[in-house]
Design an enzyme around this catalytic site. Sequence first.
Site, PDB file in Angstrom:
ATOM      1  N   VAL A   1      57.090  49.961  55.537  1.00  0.00           N
ATOM      2  CA  VAL A   1      56.170  48.817  55.597  1.00  0.00           C
ATOM      3  C   VAL A   1      55.424  48.674  54.265  1.00  0.00           C
ATOM      4  O   VAL A   1      55.274  49.640  53.529  1.00  0.00           O
ATOM      5  CB  VAL A   1      55.124  48.959  56.739  1.00  0.00           C
ATOM      6  CG1 VAL A   1      55.768  48.764  58.104  1.00  0.00           C
ATOM      7  CG2 VAL A   1      54.396  50.290  56.660  1.00  0.00           C
TER       8      VAL A   1
ATOM      9  N   HIS B   1      60.966  59.154  65.456  1.00  0.00           N
ATOM     10  CA  HIS B   1      60.121  58.005  65.814  1.00  0.00           C
ATOM     11  C   HIS B   1      60.999  56.927  66.438  1.00  0.00           C
ATOM     12  O   HIS B   1      62.229  57.060  66.454  1.00  0.00           O
ATOM     13  CB  HIS B   1      59.339  57.475  64.602  1.00  0.00           C
ATOM     14  CG  HIS B   1      60.157  57.220  63.358  1.00  0.00           C
ATOM     15  ND1 HIS B   1      59.625  56.751  62.188  1.00  0.00           N
ATOM     16  CD2 HIS B   1      61.489  57.361  63.111  1.00  0.00           C
ATOM     17  CE1 HIS B   1      60.574  56.626  61.278  1.00  0.00           C
ATOM     18  NE2 HIS B   1      61.720  56.991  61.817  1.00  0.00           N
TER      19      HIS B   1
ATOM     20  N   ARG C   1      59.685  66.078  67.361  1.00  0.00           N
ATOM     21  CA  ARG C   1      59.257  66.606  66.055  1.00  0.00           C
ATOM     22  C   ARG C   1      59.302  68.134  66.094  1.00  0.00           C
ATOM     23  O   ARG C   1      58.815  68.751  67.043  1.00  0.00           O
ATOM     24  CB  ARG C   1      57.823  66.167  65.728  1.00  0.00           C
ATOM     25  CG  ARG C   1      57.601  64.667  65.707  1.00  0.00           C
ATOM     26  CD  ARG C   1      57.590  64.069  64.319  1.00  0.00           C
ATOM     27  NE  ARG C   1      57.554  62.609  64.391  1.00  0.00           N
ATOM     28  CZ  ARG C   1      56.475  61.855  64.181  1.00  0.00           C
ATOM     29  NH1 ARG C   1      55.322  62.438  63.859  1.00  0.00           N
ATOM     30  NH2 ARG C   1      56.527  60.545  64.259  1.00  0.00           N
TER      31      ARG C   1
ATOM     32  N   TRP D   1      58.084  63.617  58.635  1.00  0.00           N
ATOM     33  CA  TRP D   1      58.681  63.814  59.961  1.00  0.00           C
ATOM     34  C   TRP D   1      59.476  65.119  59.993  1.00  0.00           C
ATOM     35  O   TRP D   1      60.568  65.197  59.445  1.00  0.00           O
ATOM     36  CB  TRP D   1      59.613  62.638  60.298  1.00  0.00           C
ATOM     37  CG  TRP D   1      58.864  61.354  60.407  1.00  0.00           C
ATOM     38  CD1 TRP D   1      58.223  60.882  61.512  1.00  0.00           C
ATOM     39  CD2 TRP D   1      58.655  60.376  59.389  1.00  0.00           C
ATOM     40  NE1 TRP D   1      57.630  59.673  61.246  1.00  0.00           N
ATOM     41  CE2 TRP D   1      57.874  59.343  59.949  1.00  0.00           C
ATOM     42  CE3 TRP D   1      59.046  60.268  58.043  1.00  0.00           C
ATOM     43  CZ2 TRP D   1      57.487  58.212  59.218  1.00  0.00           C
ATOM     44  CZ3 TRP D   1      58.661  59.151  57.324  1.00  0.00           C
ATOM     45  CH2 TRP D   1      57.882  58.137  57.922  1.00  0.00           C
TER      46      TRP D   1
ATOM     47  N   GLN E   1      56.534  57.200  72.039  1.00  0.00           N
ATOM     48  CA  GLN E   1      55.988  56.140  71.205  1.00  0.00           C
ATOM     49  C   GLN E   1      56.366  54.795  71.796  1.00  0.00           C
ATOM     50  O   GLN E   1      57.282  54.690  72.605  1.00  0.00           O
ATOM     51  CB  GLN E   1      56.596  56.208  69.791  1.00  0.00           C
ATOM     52  CG  GLN E   1      56.078  57.344  68.943  1.00  0.00           C
ATOM     53  CD  GLN E   1      56.555  57.230  67.502  1.00  0.00           C
ATOM     54  OE1 GLN E   1      57.597  56.635  67.222  1.00  0.00           O
ATOM     55  NE2 GLN E   1      55.793  57.810  66.583  1.00  0.00           N
TER      56      GLN E   1
ATOM     57  N   ALA F   1      55.450  45.454  61.984  1.00  0.00           N
ATOM     58  CA  ALA F   1      55.987  46.503  62.845  1.00  0.00           C
ATOM     59  C   ALA F   1      54.844  47.454  63.155  1.00  0.00           C
ATOM     60  O   ALA F   1      53.917  47.595  62.363  1.00  0.00           O
ATOM     61  CB  ALA F   1      57.112  47.251  62.150  1.00  0.00           C
TER      62      ALA F   1
END
Length: 331
Positions: free
Chosen positions: A254, A168, A194, A147, A208, A296
């Site tokens: 995740v 994000h 970004r 990122w 998003q 998620a």
Amino acid sequence: MNLEEIKKSAIEAIESATIKEALNEIKTHYLGRNGLLTGELKSLKEMTMEMRRDAGPKIQELYAEIEKKIEAKLQLFSGSSRKTDYTAPGKKFQYGHIHPLSQVMEDSAKIFRGLNFSVISGPELEAEYYNFDALNIPANHPAREMWDTFWIKGEGKNSKSNYLLRTHTSPVQVRYMEKNSAPFQIVVPGRVFRYEAVDMSHEVNFYQLEGLMVGENVTLANFKYVVEQFLKEFFATMDKKIEFRFRPSYFPFVEPGVEVDIKLKGKWLEIMGAGMVHRRVFEAVHYNPDEVQGFAFGVGVDRLAMIKYGVPDIRLFYSGDLRFLKQFKSS
Ligand code: PHE
């Protein structure tokens, strides 16, 4: 006519006047050289001293009042010497309409509401802690390079007082779980930033939609069902059946991580990152990772919009070009 009558008729006339010319006529009629009130003033001469003392100020007062009313109304017409043409056709008002990206976010949120998700929001100016640390991306972790970040000037004492523009919508996962307990299911539509070179598929600012579902028995199979329902409904207006696939991927927050692609004109296009929430994230919000689990996901809203409407270049959404925007008028 006595003074009361003059006053009444003058005020009525002024109020019903709709053009400048009418007011000028009224002015002449009452205040002009041969006007009604001027006549009254002249008649003072024929009065006795006593009568004059009583009537004089009254006439003068009325004269001033009418003059003031006419001037005030004339002000309304100043600047235009045109007569109002009451027979002219009406002007057509230009109505704006919702931006295609807002529309896509609203449509998506609506679909998720139908699946019993709540719609939540979070700050765009975010603390480093929420954007990174709490999502299992500590300082100096190479994953931070995923990122490109706009940092806010001025270093805070720690990552909670060090600010950036969120890269994000995932930090809202942490914010939500800090304040609420499982089970729950939420979506978070929002703007992200970004520090990247802009081209037809990258913008420095885009949108998003984050999703998070946590409970005792939430699995990746539940996620598969949810994405499928969402994609089916979202692309319902497109004639072809929508095909999608999961592809293994990596995000620090995740495990396992996947990316979701959809097939368009024979080509696979990536539309979201997803996975099962990492136990480190649960630990950061004081959930017991042995008691709850969840999935998620973060879907690119601009991507969805580009695919649905066949928009070839992401920059068009941010161009403010009405020729582009007007095409979405009734979508
Ligand atoms: N936040 C990730 C991104 O911006 C997407 C994502 C969200 C991945 C949730 C996994 C789970 O790239």
